[in-house]
Each structure stands twice: as structure tokens, then as C-alpha cells.
Design a protein around this motif. Structure first.
Motif, PDB file in Angstrom:
ATOM      1  N   UNK A 156       0.776  -1.242   0.000  1.00  0.00           N
ATOM      2  CA  UNK A 156       0.000   0.000   0.000  1.00  0.00           C
ATOM      3  C   UNK A 156       0.805   1.289   0.000  1.00  0.00           C
ATOM      4  N   UNK A 157       2.127   1.205   0.173  1.00  0.00           N
ATOM      5  CA  UNK A 157       2.895   2.447   0.156  1.00  0.00           C
ATOM      6  C   UNK A 157       4.105   2.355  -0.762  1.00  0.00           C
ATOM      7  N   UNK A 158       4.189   1.261  -1.515  1.00  0.00           N
ATOM      8  CA  UNK A 158       5.241   1.159  -2.525  1.00  0.00           C
ATOM      9  C   UNK A 158       6.626   0.867  -1.992  1.00  0.00           C
ATOM     10  N   UNK A 159       6.726   0.378  -0.768  1.00  0.00           N
ATOM     11  CA  UNK A 159       8.056   0.007  -0.253  1.00  0.00           C
ATOM     12  C   UNK A 159       8.458  -1.362  -0.791  1.00  0.00           C
ATOM     13  N   UNK A 160       9.661  -1.780  -0.407  1.00  0.00           N
ATOM     14  CA  UNK A 160      10.214  -2.984  -1.055  1.00  0.00           C
ATOM     15  C   UNK A 160       9.775  -4.300  -0.408  1.00  0.00           C
ATOM     16  N   UNK A 161       8.901  -4.230   0.604  1.00  0.00           N
ATOM     17  CA  UNK A 161       8.431  -5.468   1.217  1.00  0.00           C
ATOM     18  C   UNK A 161       9.319  -5.981   2.330  1.00  0.00           C
ATOM     19  N   UNK A 162      10.453  -5.310   2.550  1.00  0.00           N
ATOM     20  CA  UNK A 162      11.298  -5.732   3.681  1.00  0.00           C
ATOM     21  C   UNK A 162      11.290  -4.704   4.797  1.00  0.00           C
ATOM     22  N   UNK A 163      10.800  -3.507   4.479  1.00  0.00           N
ATOM     23  CA  UNK A 163      10.875  -2.458   5.486  1.00  0.00           C
ATOM     24  C   UNK A 163       9.503  -1.935   5.905  1.00  0.00           C
ATOM     25  N   UNK A 164       9.451  -1.520   7.149  1.00  0.00           N
ATOM     26  CA  UNK A 164       8.221  -0.944   7.693  1.00  0.00           C
ATOM     27  C   UNK A 164       8.224   0.558   7.452  1.00  0.00           C
ATOM     28  N   UNK A 165       7.034   1.136   7.422  1.00  0.00           N
ATOM     29  CA  UNK A 165       6.921   2.586   7.249  1.00  0.00           C
ATOM     30  C   UNK A 165       6.195   3.201   8.440  1.00  0.00           C
ATOM     31  N   UNK A 166       6.884   4.097   9.113  1.00  0.00           N
ATOM     32  CA  UNK A 166       6.264   4.851  10.209  1.00  0.00           C
ATOM     33  C   UNK A 166       5.812   6.196   9.652  1.00  0.00           C
ATOM     34  N   UNK A 167       4.564   6.529   9.899  1.00  0.00           N
ATOM     35  CA  UNK A 167       4.000   7.778   9.378  1.00  0.00           C
ATOM     36  C   UNK A 167       3.664   8.687  10.553  1.00  0.00           C
ATOM     37  N   UNK A 168       4.159   9.890  10.463  1.00  0.00           N
ATOM     38  CA  UNK A 168       4.018  10.826  11.574  1.00  0.00           C
ATOM     39  C   UNK A 168       3.432  12.109  11.016  1.00  0.00           C
ATOM     40  N   UNK A 169       2.437  12.657  11.678  1.00  0.00           N
ATOM     41  CA  UNK A 169       1.868  13.907  11.194  1.00  0.00           C
ATOM     42  C   UNK A 169       1.361  14.765  12.334  1.00  0.00           C
ATOM     43  N   UNK A 170       1.593  16.051  12.231  1.00  0.00           N
ATOM     44  CA  UNK A 170       1.076  17.002  13.223  1.00  0.00           C
ATOM     45  C   UNK A 170       0.251  18.045  12.493  1.00  0.00           C
ATOM     46  N   UNK A 171      -0.709  18.606  13.189  1.00  0.00           N
ATOM     47  CA  UNK A 171      -1.499  19.678  12.571  1.00  0.00           C
ATOM     48  C   UNK A 171      -2.077  20.576  13.649  1.00  0.00           C
ATOM     49  N   UNK A 172      -2.319  21.796  13.286  1.00  0.00           N
ATOM     50  CA  UNK A 172      -2.885  22.746  14.241  1.00  0.00           C
ATOM     51  C   UNK A 172      -3.474  23.923  13.488  1.00  0.00           C
ATOM     52  N   UNK A 173      -4.514  24.504  14.071  1.00  0.00           N
ATOM     53  CA  UNK A 173      -5.083  25.712  13.483  1.00  0.00           C
ATOM     54  C   UNK A 173      -4.332  26.948  13.942  1.00  0.00           C
ATOM     55  N   UNK A 174      -3.568  26.808  15.022  1.00  0.00           N
ATOM     56  CA  UNK A 174      -3.044  28.004  15.683  1.00  0.00           C
ATOM     57  C   UNK A 174      -1.541  28.050  15.860  1.00  0.00           C
ATOM     58  N   UNK A 175      -0.898  26.892  15.857  1.00  0.00           N
ATOM     59  CA  UNK A 175       0.466  26.846  16.364  1.00  0.00           C
ATOM     60  C   UNK A 175       1.360  26.092  15.384  1.00  0.00           C
ATOM     61  N   UNK A 176       2.535  26.607  15.133  1.00  0.00           N
ATOM     62  CA  UNK A 176       3.515  25.922  14.298  1.00  0.00           C
ATOM     63  C   UNK A 176       3.794  24.526  14.838  1.00  0.00           C
ATOM     64  N   UNK A 177       3.943  23.573  13.937  1.00  0.00           N
ATOM     65  CA  UNK A 177       4.193  22.188  14.347  1.00  0.00           C
ATOM     66  C   UNK A 177       5.653  21.796  14.102  1.00  0.00           C
ATOM     67  N   UNK A 178       6.467  22.787  13.786  1.00  0.00           N
ATOM     68  CA  UNK A 178       7.886  22.544  13.524  1.00  0.00           C
ATOM     69  C   UNK A 178       8.575  21.889  14.727  1.00  0.00           C
ATOM     70  N   UNK A 179       8.385  22.475  15.892  1.00  0.00           N
ATOM     71  CA  UNK A 179       9.057  21.931  17.073  1.00  0.00           C
ATOM     72  C   UNK A 179       8.593  20.506  17.354  1.00  0.00           C
ATOM     73  N   UNK A 180       7.290  20.301  17.242  1.00  0.00           N
ATOM     74  CA  UNK A 180       6.756  18.964  17.542  1.00  0.00           C
ATOM     75  C   UNK A 180       7.309  17.915  16.592  1.00  0.00           C
ATOM     76  N   UNK A 181       7.295  18.209  15.307  1.00  0.00           N
ATOM     77  CA  UNK A 181       7.743  17.189  14.349  1.00  0.00           C
ATOM     78  C   UNK A 181       9.241  16.938  14.511  1.00  0.00           C
ATOM     79  N   UNK A 182       9.987  17.978  14.783  1.00  0.00           N
ATOM     80  CA  UNK A 182      11.428  17.770  14.930  1.00  0.00           C
ATOM     81  C   UNK A 182      11.748  16.960  16.179  1.00  0.00           C
ATOM     82  N   UNK A 183      11.000  17.230  17.225  1.00  0.00           N
ATOM     83  CA  UNK A 183      11.204  16.472  18.462  1.00  0.00           C
ATOM     84  C   UNK A 183      10.835  15.000  18.251  1.00  0.00           C
ATOM     85  N   UNK A 184       9.698  14.789  17.607  1.00  0.00           N
ATOM     86  CA  UNK A 184       9.263  13.409  17.358  1.00  0.00           C
ATOM     87  C   UNK A 184      10.221  12.713  16.398  1.00  0.00           C
TER      88      UNK A 184
END
Lengths: 535, 535
Positions: A320-348
Motif C-alpha cells: 500500500x505504500x510502494x516500499x520494497x516489502x522488507x521495510x516498515x513505514x512509520x507515518x508521523x503527522x502534526x497539525x494545528x489551526x493556531x500553532x507551528x508544528x515545527x518543534x513537535x515534528x522535529x522532536x518526534x
């Protein structure tokens, strides 16, 4: 609300216009033919008018005639939910237990009238939202002498907006996209996107405790229900609109997950969000699935509350994500109406890297205040497409059996739980569907104390014998999940399909408690019999 | 667990060692004398042995004799909860309705034995945690022919730690500080600090849906209960340990808030935190209370999920945080075990400033990774001291009536709700306690869709006539809160005190539903009669 002019499909999710075309089905058949190494053609779709139905076992009183009908195609399109066992029966023209009539109440009065008619005449009343149940939640049991499907599609308006509290009162029959369309001009969104989103309703989400967009923190619709109104044969049951309360056992929590056995949800106040304009996302790969799930645990336990925090195992990531079948895919997403998510994504991202996640710095996508979506390109986008592109009809009857089961388990049981499930279900899968069958896993939601793993299986099956084989696998999966300490469902509901597993996992005596509650709301036992408790 | 050697106080919260000294009471009397302009002495505390009690109306069977007693002081110390109306009766030696016996079951078997004895003999069984109920939640109703108080203080162990999932299984009778002491060596904490924390128990928190440390997001104990075990007269009721589930109506949510009417909570799995080492805090002043509450709304709706987000109105901020009585104090705090809170506090501070909050840049205190507390100095620290320094006994019987009531309401109703409450309650206060009486408000918890306002009132009262005056004010407050759309309690519970308000706010028919549930668990109706539903 007037009745939608478009007709529901009787053999796939949604409307007739959602049905896959002959070309799409032929293309799918070709792919399956290649996989299975033999020529397969899609089954022909019967003409709806030619499908045989038993004669309606009741007469609709003339006073209800404006919104209750025994029309042939209405009965057909309200016989089944959205599980593949049902769609397969439908495309083959098997409709042994249709409702005898279908109601489309247009307002509270009509809802009262039809439910009162059912209750006083011991007619089974089956609440119907969008028809996407995958747990046999809306079928007419054989034991019912007669049954009416109560479709809420005409009670589907946005009734009131409260901008200050960010909440809205909506009727239960509103479909996901219509709700979002109605909220958009107000700058608001519910952001509850179960996979059935285009065809499922607010009432259905509440009745089944559906899981939505947010992978952490507020995962279920439960968290977004501020108050709810339900009609039972005993009358209206309406909770007070409150942002929080500690006053006695919560009445909302009694309705949430009641799957239509206590009453029919008519409307609710929902907690909303402002539309996000700050977004950030990242896809990271792991050569070790277990290590990847440890990274997920570390991120969720850091309590940064990402909107998206999912991981696909190598099989799932390959398909479903086009990887090679040997590796896992971790998906991370942040969102907000008010606040930058730069710090959060970098920390995560740093946590993910500490656990061996592979990604480049430029894979961290940040859109600060632009409203631009960040999760639509690359591997993350490929996965998103496969998730929202579900089309239940396209692969029907092609000799490939596919299904999913999902659960939740505490972290201390992981990964031994995963190993146990793969062992138990895998061996039955190989036995039933052969060595080419596959079993894949992803996390749909995660909590500081455990993940919600979601398993998908697939394999070749003799055409015409799908049900028997499916049942062998499903039984093994349900047994394994519950025996190993999981829940029989994290967000697909119980219905009739999961009832025995559910009975095993719930406290001793809970069955009697629910029956006692049902008796208060529904003394004649007409509402959705066989769901959650025995009729 | 052996029985605690220390004896409970019969006239204040906690143990005898928690009682205020004669000096402290004299000092308090002096302060009150100054405020009221007349000489007031603290009432003398009766000798516990000399308090008159009715003769026990039952005989403890010898097989229960090891842990059930009709000893005089035990009956005295289990007659009342922690509300001032009760403590005042206690210090005056009025004990008209004591339990006839007190049980201290030391294990599940003994808990079963005593509950079975009660159930088969129609003896009222009153679950007892830490004895801090402020809603008349643990009294023996006059209607009971006989009653046993079941004190869980010997079932108070930490049973199991799950470091991976960050969870622990604890017995219900464990007190707040003992729980934290037991978790500390493991680097974990529940961080649930109701104001009664030193003297209240995990079982009590669950039974009453107590509100804790976190001012946003996970505010009630509800969010920290992973599973729960309860003994009812029908047997054990135990939910499965799950991080999340969508399977039917949640059995945990039925027990949460059940206030002892379905059974006695014996143990629970709780979700824990790693101890925070990143902290940040800020106190900001507002010359306009309404503007300050708007700032709170903006911060909570930005979903940064601060651990602390409270605001004290000018009166509250004057009395409890040393402000000048004209300005409100907004208190903001962030904490994390894993992640710097610098970005969060600065972002929130900017919002606060945008709304007119006054503070200097150096008022933003950040302790990154040091574990140092940031909220213990200055105005924020002063408020903290006044919150945790509650001593229910010190002001008893000095002719000053003080109490609190608390609620929650959606933002669209605020500030008109506040104006309504101040008008309705203020006028009764002035009428009953005179023009010098005060009414103050703070927010204890806040949600994106509304605040949980907490009102405190105080004023002079003729000694000996406290109850009558208190009742006039309390009735007005309860009526105003419920009439204006609030909840009768956000985290103090319902008990017998709030029952009528609660009945008004809950859905029509909910009373019958709860009775039906109770009948399943407790067919003889022995458990905590009069709480939530009529006996």
C-alpha cells in the motif's frame, strides 16, 4: 431534509455512482488472474428488479405511507451492511432476509411514529445510518417475524453552530462529506475520518464508537460527543450539553457503542476543530518491524499528541505504500489551526531516529500557516491514497478472499501478542487459503499504554466457497485476539459478527446489565435484536 | 495490608495528626474575630469517648469479628465525610446516625464475606475510601435499619507495575501520597492531585470521577482508568485491561461515577506518567476578568494541552495569591518527562499577551530537564500553597460560613452564566450572610468547548445556625447552576447533597436506567442507598 435522489448501491459501499465500472472490475480481475495464475472474470451484477424477495410480512399503515415503503429496491438496498460476506451475497442475488419495509423519517414526529408502530406491533426496528457496517450490525435476524429498516437519511441537517465553543448540533443521518461541507464555510471541521467516511453517518459513528482521523489522544468519536439525543420506545433521552462533567456515570457513554439496541440516535452536539493551517509530516523506514513499533511507543509516550502516528509492517508498506516489502513505514503527522508544528515534528523525528528510523532531514515536511497539506506526496501520500481509495465492490467474487480484523493491546503484551496472532491466524490462513496467502499489520491508533493493531489478510479461495473459508479464518482470528488479551474490536463495532468474542472479553454479568438497560429503553425488545445481547 | 495504626480524626480531614493544634485554631479565631469585629473562640473538641451513640443495631457474627467491629471510636470516625456541615456536627458531638459497625476487609475473601453478610441480611453497606466526601456520599441514611461502613484502608497495596505500558495495578484503598510513594522508586507517577489528595483513595477517585492535576485534556480520573474490578452482591465485575476500545458501551464508564451504589471498587489498573523533568510556568494578570477568561479560552482552544491553565478572579486572586483584589491571575504550566516545554509556554504566553495579560518576559519560568519545579515562587506559588494547604478543621465553628460549588459550562454561555450565578447566589448570600459576604470564582479545569468554574463563598453566620443558612445558599447555588445549563458537579460528585440537581440535569428516564442497573448488581438495594437514585 428531502430524501437523497440518488439510489444506494445494493452491492458496494455508497451510491450507484460509487459502483466500480465494468472496466475497473475487469482490470481488477486481470490483476487477480495474474496473481492466481488462472483466468478469472468478474461476476455479473444482477438486475435489481429481478432479485427475488419474500413477500413483505407486514402492511404499512396509511398514516406512515409518506415515509415508509415496502418498495422492492428499497428493501434490497437495506438488507446488507458493507462486509464482504454481505456484498458477495448481494452480487449473487441472495437476499433471504430483507426488511419488510424501509422508513425514511423526515423529522422527530415521523421518527416517533415509526418507532411506536414497531414497538406496539413487535416489529423489529433496525436503525440504518450509511449502511457501511462491517460487523453484521444492520441485518434482519431470522427470528424476527417482521422488520423495518429505519434509514436516517432524511434527518441529516446541520442544525446549529456555536463558534465560541467550537461545536455544532447535527442530525444523526448526515454523511461525513456533507457534514464537512456544511462546516467548511464556518472555518470548522470535525476531522473524524473513518475509512467509511464518504458513506457513513454521525449517528452510525456514535452508535458504533467509530475511530477516526486522530491516531493519538482523541481517537474515537466518543471524545467529540458533547451531548446526544436518542429516541427509544420509551421516549426521548437527551443528555445535557457539557464540556466536561463528573456527575454520576456518564449518560453519553451509555449511548456511545449501544449499536442501536437502546434507541435511535437522532442528533448530537459535536466538538469541532478550527481547520488546520499548520501541518508537518514525516515518513520513516525501519528494517526491523519490532524496533519500529518501539519507536511508535516512544513517540506516543512523549505525549506530543500527533494527529497521525501509524506504522505499516513490511507487507502492508509494500502493498500500500510502494516500499520494497522488507521495510516498515512509520507515518508521523502534526497539525494545528493556531500553532507551528515545527518543534513537535522535529522532536518526534529525533525520537524516531534514536530508535533506528531511516529518513533524510528533507523528508520532514512543514507547512507553517499555509494550510498546505504535507502528507500527500511520496510514501506517506501513497499510503493515504490506498486508505481513502477503498472500493468494496471492485474485487468481489474474483476468488480472492480479503478481510481485516483490528484490536488494541497494552504495550507489555506487544510484540508477543503480534507473534501469537501471526502464528494462530497464519497457520489457519495457510491451511485454508494456501501458502500464497498473506497477513499484514499496521497500527491505526496508538495510546501511551498500547497500540491498536489492524491486521489484513488475503489469499485465493474457491469461488462460491468464500463464506466457509472466511469463517474458519475469522473464528481463528477472533479467538486469538480475545485469548491473547486484546479487544474483539477497537473501532469496527461488535454487531452480530463479534458478539461471542465480545461476551468473552466483557465482565461477567455485563450481559445481564445491558439486558436490564435495554429492557428499560425497549421493553418489547424490538430494537436491533441480536446485536450486543441476545434477543 | 495491616490496618493503619494511626486513628482518623473525627472532626477534620485525615488523621488525628492532621488536626489543627489549639494554637492554630486560636490564631484562626483571632483572624475571624478581626474580620467580624467581635471576640470569637474556637469550639472545644469533645472527648471522643464521651460522645453519645445509639446502641449498635446488629451483632457482628464471630466469623467476621477479626475485621468487623462495633467499637465506639470506629463508628464515630466513619459517620461523616468531609463537608463542613458534617465536621461542624462532629465537633459539636452530634452523631445521630452512625454506622452500626465498621469493616476493614484485608483481602478479597473478607470483602466478599462482609458484603454477603450485608446483602443477605439487608444491612446497608456504605463503601468508605478516605472519608473526604464533600457531598454527603458516605452517611448512613435514617431509613437504614442497620448499616456497616466498609473501609478499604487495609486493601491498599501497589500490586503490579508495568513499566512498558506505564501502568500499575493498585488496590482501591490506597491513599494518594502512599500511591505516589510506591510509584516514585519506579520513576512513575499518577499525577492525580485532587484537593483531598493526602486523605483520599484511588477507589474514591474512581467512584466519584474526581478531577485532578491536569487542567486540560485528561482532567478526570476517568482518563487514567485502564480497567477496574468491583465487587457487587452478585459477584466480581472485572473489566479487561485495554489501552482503548470501541466495543459496546464501556463497562469502565459505568463504574466511573457510580459512587458505591453498584458495588465496591477493589482494585484498578491505572495509566501512569513518567515523572516530569521539563517544566515551565507563568502567572499573568488581567485587569479585566472577562478578558482573562477569553485568554484562557484562546489558550485551551490552541490545544497545547498545558498541565495547568487556571484563572482566579480578583477576589480569589486577592485572598489566595496575594494580588490587590482588582486583578485576576491566570496561571499557566507545562510539564513533560521527555520534551522541552519552552516552545509551548512561549506560544501560550504570546496568546495570553495578545488578550491583554500582563507579565514580564522573565516571569516565564522554564526548567529544562532539571526536574526543578517552576510554579512554587511568586504569585503562582502563593496560590499553590493556599490550594494544597487546605485544612478543613481550622475554621470550624468560628461564625464564618465558607463553602464552594463547582460546575462546567460551554463557552457560548460564558460570561452570561457567570453573571447569572453571581446575581442569583450573590443576592441570597447578601440576604443570608450580609453585605460583607464574598463570592469568588476560579477555573479549575478548562476544555476547548468550555470552562469548569469553581465558586467559593464566605460570610459571617450566627454560631449554631450554620446549617440553615448554608442550606439557603446551597439551594440557590444548585438551582442557579442547573437552571443556567451547567452540571451540578464537575468533580465533587453527586452524593446525597446534589441528588435533586442531578436528577434535573440528567436525561429523562436515566433514573430508571440506573435503578435497573443497580438492581442487577445489588438486588437487595443495600449499597449506599440514597446516593444517585432513591433507595
Amino acid at each position: 431534509m428531502p430524501r437523497p435522489t440518488e439510489r444506494r448501491s445494493f452491492w458496494t459501499w455508497g451510491y450507484v455512482s460509487d459502483e466500480p465500472s465494468a472496466e475497473e472490475r475487469a482490470k481488477a480481475a486481470k490483476l487477480v488472474s495474474q496473481r492466481l495464475g488462472r483466468e478469472i472474470s468478474p461476476p455479473s451484477v444482477p438486475n435489481i428488479e429481478e432479485i427475488k424477495l419474500r413477500v413483505p410480512r407486514l402492511d404499512v399503515p396509511s398514516r406512515l405511507g409518506e415515509f415508509v415503503t415496502s418498495e422492492h429496491s428499497e428493501r434490497i438496498t437495506h438488507t446488507y451492511g458493507g462486509h464482504s460476506t454481505e456484498l458477495l451475497a448481494a452480487i449473487r442475488g441472495h437476499f433471504p432476509s430483507p426488511p419488510d419495509a424501509v422508513a425514511h423519517p423526515r423529522n422527530s414526529d415521523e421518527l416517533e411514529s415509526v418507532l411506536e408502530w414497531c414497538s406496539t406491533n413487535s416489529i423489529c426496528a433496525i436503525p440504518y445510518g450509511g449502511g457501511t457496517s462491517v460487523v453484521w450490525g444492520l441485518n434482519v435476524p431470522e427470528k424476527c417475524d417482521s422488520a423495518v429498516s429505519i434509514d436516517m437519511d432524511c434527518m441529516s441537517g446541520l442544525l446549529e453552530i456555536d463558534q465560541v465553543s467550537r461545536a455544532a448540533k447535527v442530525e444523526a443521518g448526515i454523511l461525513g462529506p456533507h457534514l464537512e461541507d456544511a462546516l467548511r464555510p464556518h472555518g470548522l471541521t470535525l476531522r473524524h475520518f473513518p475509512q467509511s467516511f464518504p458513506w457513513s453517518t454521525v449517528g452510525g459513528w456514535i452508535a458504533t464508537r467509530s475511530g477516526g482521523h486522530y491516531a493519538t489522544n482523541h481517537t474515537h468519536i466518543d471524545d467529540f460527543v458533547e451531548s446526544v439525543t436518542m429516541l427509544s420506545p420509551q421516549g426521548w433521552f437527551q443528555s445535557r450539553r457539557l464540556p466536561g462533567s463528573g456527575a454520576g456515570p456518564s449518560p453519553d457513554r451509555l449511548i456511545l457503542g449501544s449499536e442501536g439496541i437502546f434507541g435511535i440516535i437522532s442528533d448530537a452536539w459535536l466538538r469541532l476543530q478550527k481547520r488546520p493551517v499548520y501541518r508537518a509530516s514525516l515518513g520513516a523506514m525501519f528494517s526491523d518491524w519490532e524496533k519500529g513499533t518501539e519507536a511508535v511507543r516512544a513517540v506516543v509516550q512523549a505525549k506530543l499528541w500527533p494527529a497521525n502516528l501509524r506504522i505499516l509492517d513490511p507487507v502492508e508498506a509494500g502493498v500500500n505504500a510502494g516500499l520494497d516489502g522488507t521495510r516498515s513505514l512509520l507515518i508521523l503527522g502534526f497539525e494545528s489551526a493556531d500553532v507551528s508544528q515545527q518543534f513537535s515534528i522535529e522532536t518526534a523525528a529525533e525520537i524516531v531516529r534514536d530508535y533506528g528510523g531511516e529518513f533524510e532531514q528533507e523528508d520532514i515536511l512543514v507547512a507553517d500557516g499555509t494550510g498546505r497539506a504535507t502528507g500527500r506526496g511520496g510514501k506517506v501520500g501513497a499510503w493515504r491514497q490506498s486508505f481513502i481509495g477503498v472500493n468494496a465492490g471492485v474485487g468481489l467474487g474474483l476468488g480472492l478472499l480479503s478481510d481485516t480484523f483490528e484490536t488494541a493491546i497494552t504495550w507489555d503484551q506487544w510484540p508477543s501478542f503480534d507473534a501469537y496472532i501471526r502464528d494462530k491466524v497464519g497457520s489457519v490462513l495457510r491451511e485454508v487459503l494456501g501458502e500464497s496467502s498473506t497477513l499484514a499489520c499496521r497500527f491505526t491508533h496508538v495510546y501511551p499504554d498500547g497500540p491498536a493493531p489492524y491486521y489484513s489478510f488475503s489469499g485465493p479461495v474457491p469461488i462460491g466457497e468464500e463464506f466457509k473459508h472466511w469463517k474458519a479464518i475469522k473464528d481463528a482470528a477472533s479467538e486469538a485476539v480475545v485469548d491473547a488479551g486484546g479487544t474483539i474490536t477497537h473501532h469496527h463495532a461488535v454487531g452480530r459478527m463479534h458478539k461471542s468474542g465480545w461476551t468473552k472479553q466483557t465482565p461477567l454479568g455485563y450481559d445481564q446489565v445491558l439486558r436490564a438497560i435495554k429492557k428499560e429503553f425497549d421493553p418489547q425488545g424490538v430494537l436491533n435484536p441480536g446485536v450486543l445481547v441476545d434477543p
